[in-house]
Design an enzyme around this catalytic site. Structure first.
Site, PDB file in Angstrom:
ATOM      1  N   ASP A 272     -15.588 -26.505   3.994  1.00 59.30           N
ATOM      2  CA  ASP A 272     -15.978 -27.568   3.076  1.00 59.30           C
ATOM      3  C   ASP A 272     -16.400 -27.004   1.718  1.00 59.30           C
ATOM      4  OD1 ASP A 272     -15.398 -29.434   4.952  1.00 59.30           O
ATOM      5  OD2 ASP A 272     -17.421 -30.219   5.181  1.00 59.30           O
TER       6      ASP A 272
ATOM      7  N   CYS B 238     -18.880 -23.990  12.115  1.00 59.86           N
ATOM      8  CA  CYS B 238     -19.069 -24.643  10.816  1.00 59.86           C
ATOM      9  C   CYS B 238     -18.883 -26.148  10.809  1.00 59.86           C
ATOM     10  CB  CYS B 238     -18.196 -23.955   9.773  1.00 59.86           C
ATOM     11  SG  CYS B 238     -18.936 -22.393   9.209  1.00 59.86           S
ATOM     12  N   ASP B 239     -18.822 -26.714   9.592  1.00 57.18           N
ATOM     13  CA  ASP B 239     -19.058 -28.126   9.345  1.00 57.18           C
ATOM     14  C   ASP B 239     -18.195 -29.083  10.152  1.00 57.18           C
ATOM     15  OD1 ASP B 239     -20.548 -26.835   7.420  1.00 57.18           O
ATOM     16  OD2 ASP B 239     -20.171 -28.340   5.886  1.00 57.18           O
ATOM     17  N   LYS B 240     -16.933 -28.798  10.313  1.00 55.74           N
ATOM     18  CA  LYS B 240     -16.059 -29.715  11.046  1.00 55.74           C
ATOM     19  C   LYS B 240     -15.541 -29.092  12.342  1.00 55.74           C
ATOM     20  CE  LYS B 240     -16.634 -32.701   7.853  1.00 55.74           C
ATOM     21  NZ  LYS B 240     -17.457 -31.815   7.002  1.00 55.74           N
TER      22      LYS B 240
ATOM     23  N   CYS C 198     -23.237 -20.719   6.591  1.00 59.91           N
ATOM     24  CA  CYS C 198     -24.066 -20.509   5.393  1.00 59.91           C
ATOM     25  C   CYS C 198     -25.551 -20.431   5.730  1.00 59.91           C
ATOM     26  CB  CYS C 198     -23.808 -21.619   4.385  1.00 59.91           C
ATOM     27  SG  CYS C 198     -22.130 -21.602   3.709  1.00 59.91           S
TER      28      CYS C 198
ATOM     29  N   GLU D 153     -16.680 -35.181   0.592  1.00 57.23           N
ATOM     30  CA  GLU D 153     -18.038 -34.684   0.407  1.00 57.23           C
ATOM     31  C   GLU D 153     -18.217 -34.349  -1.066  1.00 57.23           C
ATOM     32  OE1 GLU D 153     -19.906 -32.113   3.666  1.00 57.23           O
ATOM     33  OE2 GLU D 153     -19.432 -30.701   2.064  1.00 57.23           O
TER      34      GLU D 153
ATOM     35  N   SER E 278     -22.766 -33.165   1.309  1.00 51.21           N
ATOM     36  CA  SER E 278     -22.897 -31.942   2.073  1.00 51.21           C
ATOM     37  C   SER E 278     -24.253 -31.920   2.748  1.00 51.21           C
ATOM     38  CB  SER E 278     -22.766 -30.735   1.145  1.00 51.21           C
ATOM     39  OG  SER E 278     -23.232 -29.567   1.775  1.00 51.21           O
TER      40      SER E 278
END
Length: 630
Positions: A112, A154-156, A225, A503, A529
């Protein structure tokens, strides 16, 4: 010059030595796929006399290609999936030691951060559903698997993995979180560094400072992150659901304690298979509530308001509603002080060292709000895990290391409720409604800058609307100085129908790190985000392209925002505008011209399945009913 060796091509080979451990019963009654599978196992090099046994599948989001020394041969999309192959190997080695046969498959995931402000963001949230489908298909395509381990970060990719595992109700399943990267010894974290363009445009940093900060931000090559955004929140939620071994989320990537999570998980999945413990025993409505409680206590990403309902739906459980989120957030204050919520902004590795999710759950236990009888992949209940954690050497030693190496009190990172209250930490999210958001919206109330909060704990904002139909136009206005203190940015046509619900961290990060940014609010039908902060209201429903009143707003309209961080009540309205309700929609509303057909189809399917507040899922029954007509 022709290389003659190039044409020295073998056309047959001797094949593996030995014999398959076949029996008459197998030949007479087993499907041909089972038999051919054994041939495949031998062909890939597994010892012929050991090709038949307990099969376990390890699925990961691995990306890139690393050499044995860790150097890149081909880069991954992001650090989050760069090192997870090491975890896959740790799981596989331990399963082999336990006498099982490990299989591995991979469904890589996007970044992302890399796609912020680009058309790549149009595929971000839709990717999650597609990846979950592929992962489930891979699980079902190994017919004799006894259990499944997911490895993701991670995000997805991590929400997709959780959705896939949740759908395997009759199987033992477990998750290995991919961990976090470390912050640089000198420089900026991976959240702040994403605002270097806006800060350079306003003369806040030099070209060289931007270049140096950008180079150092990802201080170690693997892991999510360093802030508690969507990736870190999803890791914590996975542990709160009971799908990981204790103290698994947020381990520093590449280190021995990180690899230990994989080893312990392999032992756990083998044990689950032996005692008959499956996904349906672990993922329950009570486990979903535990995940929501941990989310609130950590100050987690608002994106989990989409992902947790999706996980519940995949597990055939009740999807939590807005009312459930309000109830949980009113019951649980934020206890964790990590980036980006502050006030001290500790990196996520310090949360791990301070005790991570088990430490948060200890406080929730003592508050009397946690469901303690939920089973976990360890084979023990939450209550039993916490009793062991509380007196464990692991807890005591890691907290001491945090004191000695960083000079940080662990209770300043994960605070008891009274200490958190004294520090001014407030509940995580609330849901503004009003004539701009009749179906609701979301604001991360805990992250509004303290200097713009009134003494009574209320954020009050009234300002002129500055309307944009693209994020590119909005960020350009910010960089060019066309947005000033007092403005309310209204970004529309960026919801599911417009962009796949992109996002908008490009905007929120700029506002956080520009001096006047705390005096600017943002209202949008897009999402944010997990690292976003400030007076940012997203997920506005209905979205502009679905006929939502946000699509009526014109430049100069007065927007009034009210957020009470104590009672968690909030509103967002156009005021001083007689006839606003009857005003027609703007005549320039349209989807992004570069929106892929794949994402258009995704938007149609999730709209028929409960939409944003239903978790942006595919609900086959609802879709089939819609297609079948009245």
């Amino acid at each position: 010059m022709i290389d003659n060796d190039l044409f020295d091509v073998a056309t047959t080979a001797p094949g593996p030595s030995g014999e398959l451990p076949l029996t008459e019963e197998m030949l007479l009654h087993r499907p041909s796929g089972d038999l051919f599978g054994l041939s495949q196992n031998a062909g890939m090099g597994w010892a012929a006399d050991k090709v038949s046994g307990r099969e376990f599948l390890i699925l990961s989001t691995l990306g890139g290609l690393r050499a044995e020394d860790g150097k890149p041969i081909a880069l991954g999309y992001h650090t989050g999936h760069w090192e997870v192959g090491v975890l896959v190997r740790e799981c596989a080695d331990e399963l082999t030691r336990l006498g099982a046969i490990p299989f591995a498959g991979f469904v890589s995931d996007p970044c992302d951060g890399r796609t912020q402000g680009t058309t790549g963001m149009f595929d971000s949230l839709p990717y999650r559903n597609d990846a979950a489908i592929v992962l489930r298909r891979l699980i079902r395509s190994l017919p004799n698997r006894k259990g499944v381990i997911g490895v993701a970060t991670c995000d997805k990719g991590l929400p997709a993995m959780l959705m896939a595992l949740a759908g395997m109700r009759g199987l033992p399943v477990a998750l290995v979180p991919g961990g976090v990267s470390l912050p640089p010894e000198r420089g900026e974290d991976a959240g702040k560094v994403q605002s270097i363009g806006a800060r350079f445009a306003h003369g806040m940093i030099s070209l060289r400072e931007a270049a140096e900060a950008g180079c150092r931000a990802c201080a170690t090559p693997g892991g999510g992150c360093q802030f508690f955004g969507t990736a870190a929140t999803a890791q914590a939620v996975a542990e709160a659901l009971g799908l990981t071994v204790p103290h698994a989320a947020l381990a520093p990537s590449g280190q021995r304690i990180w690899r230990d999570v994989a080893t312990r998980t392999a032992v756990a999945i083998s044990r689950m298979e032996e005692i008959g413990l499956t996904c349906k025993d672990i993922l329950t409505d009570a486990a979903i509530e535990n995940a929501m409680l941990v989310h609130a206590a950590c100050g987690g990403s608002t994106n989990l308001l989409i992902h947790i309902p999706a996980i519940a739906h995949a597990a055939s459980l009740r999807r939590p509603t807005v009312e459930d989120w309000i109830r949980v957030n009113r019951a649980v204050p934020r206890l964790v002080d990590v980036l980006p919520n502050g006030p001290a902004d500790h990196p996520t590795v310090r949360m791990f060292m301070a005790g991570g999710v088990p430490e948060v759950m200890l406080h929730l236990r003592d508050m009397g709000v946690l469901n303690l009888d939920c089973l976990t992949v360890s084979g023990k209940t939450v209550r039993e895990n916490l009793q062991e954690w509380e007196r464990s050497e692991r807890r005591a030693r890691l907290r001491q290391v945090l004191r000695e190496k960083d000079g940080v009190d662990p209770d300043d990172v994960i605070s008891p409720p009274d200490r958190a209250k004294a520090k001014g930490l407030t509940s995580t999210v609330c849901f503004p409604v009003g004539n701009l958001a009749p179906e609701g919206s979301v604001i991360k109330a805990t992250s509004i800058h303290p200097s713009v909060i009134c003494a009574d704990g209320v954020y009050r904002k009234s300002g002129p609307a500055r309307v944009f139909l693209s994020e590119a136009a909005a960020i350009a206005a910010v960089k060019e100085g066309k947005i000033v203190a007092g403005d309310v940015i209204v970004l529309i046509c960026r919801g599911p129908l417009g962009t796949g619900m992109e996002e908008t961290y490009q905007l929120t990060s700029a506002l956080k790190f520009l001096p006047f940014g705390k005096e600017v609010a943002l209202v949008t039908d897009a999402r944010f985000s997990g690292v976003s902060t400030g007076a940012c209201i997203g997920h506005v429903g209905p979205e502009a392209l679905a006929g939502g009143p946000i699509g009526k707003v014109q430049d100069g309209d007065t927007i009034e925002i009210f957020v009470d961080r104590n009672s968690l009540t909030a509103s967002v309205n156009v005021v001083d505008c007689p006839g606003f309700d009857a005003r027609p929609a703007r005549d320039d509303l349209k989807p992004d011209p570069l929106l892929p057909d794949d994402t258009r189809l995704w938007a149609a399917l999730i709209t028929a399945s409960g939409g944003l507040w239903g978790g942006c899922v595919y609900d086959p029954n609802a879709i089939i009913r819609r297609l079948s007509g009245p």
